[in-house]
Design an enzyme around this catalytic site. Sequence first.
Site, PDB file in Angstrom:
ATOM      1  CB  SER A 201      -6.626  -0.764   6.582  1.00 42.58           C
ATOM      2  OG  SER A 201      -5.000  -0.519   6.660  1.00 42.58           O
ATOM      3  CG  ASN A 202      -3.272   2.420   9.930  1.00 43.46           C
ATOM      4  OD1 ASN A 202      -2.491   3.027   9.104  1.00 43.46           O
ATOM      5  ND2 ASN A 202      -3.319   1.164  10.735  1.00 43.46           N
TER       6      ASN A 202
END
Length: 392
Positions: A201-202
Amino acid sequence: MRVLLAITGGIAAYKAVDLASILRKRKDELKIIMTENAMKFVSPLTFAAVGNAEVYTDEFEYRGLISHTGLSSWADVMIIAPATANTMAKIANGIADNIVTASALAFKGPKILVPAMNVRMYENQVTQDNLEKLSKYGWKIVEPEIGHLADGEEGKGRYPENARIIFEMESLFTKKDMDNLKVLVTAGPTREAIDPVRYISNRSSGKMGYEIAKAAVLRGADVHLVSGPVNIQSPFNVKRYDVESTQEMAQRVLDILNQVDIVIMAAAVADYKPLETAQQKIKKGLSLDLKLVKTTDILSEISKVKRPDQFVVGFAAETQNLLENARHKFESKSLDMIVANDVSRKDIGFESDYNEVTVITKNETVHLERMTKNEIANSLLDILLKEIVKKN
Ligand code: PMT
């Protein structure tokens, strides 16, 4: 904003203490008025301290102004929270026998009423008739919630979230220049599962997208918000769809696309996902080779099917060559507008409450200096509305 907050005698009076605190933190100027019955639940001193505000309880008191007429001409907005059935009945019939009802009669600006009471009192036809009358007389009614009530009963009558009251107040003072527009906003990150417990993810918090959704709904738009996993409260009055992976986001966006005039892709969509997702948790070893493949490019999919009248906005999150890379995305994704966002800085971009961006359209390039994401959101919508006029 100058807020005249009126408290009447219901058990929910204690919840209005937090409303006074929120108004103070927003830096609104606050003056508070209370009925005699309200003081049986919470003391004026509590409101004075929490709201850092003068509290008036007597309509004939003179402190440089006659309280009810003076306060009602001082205020930009009047909020009665909680409003009892008794106070509503009086105001609906022009009775002015205490500081709250007299101020209400004298007040000419935007006004909000927050009824909170026992369900049987709320549902009584006479209360409903009074509410209808008050709404006709210009009061914005913030409906009570359904749920557990003070006396143990269940039903409609609960004091709503203070955040909703603030939202309604902001709405009263926001120009409705997006009134007949339907907007789709994406926000937050996507997650690509490696196995049942791990994902790629980020750092997107969703704040930028949520502020855009909130600004648009306050300006009158009908807003669909497709959100990755975030920890922030939904803006009121938006239709929110929670998704996790890029594929889910793509599917949801493409399902809604046909219904909207504007798409704003503020989500930080994962560009890669594991080729395969393990069905069981991967056991720890010395190393792990992960083969990644590209995810669906949602904006590219949109560009294949969008109507000519639809306006599509992308973001470009960059750590180098900001404008050059943003211009490239603007062209390659067939956008009407792109918002170039430097995500190498800690004081803006990911997770921050602030942002600083450069907006590129077919007609202009505009730099928006560092400001709150709420202000950035409104400035983006201002530019977008000008561009829509030029496009059509
Ligand atoms: O959420 P916050 O913490 O408030 O932070 C805000 C933000 C930095 C996430 C936001 O302002 C931002 O820059 N969002 C875009 C992030 C991003 O994915 O940028 P990108 O340059 O990788 O992608 C360009 C555009 O293509 C974006 O509009 C993106 O939504 C879209 N995209 C990306 C990948 C993909 N598979 N499909 C897409 O449609």
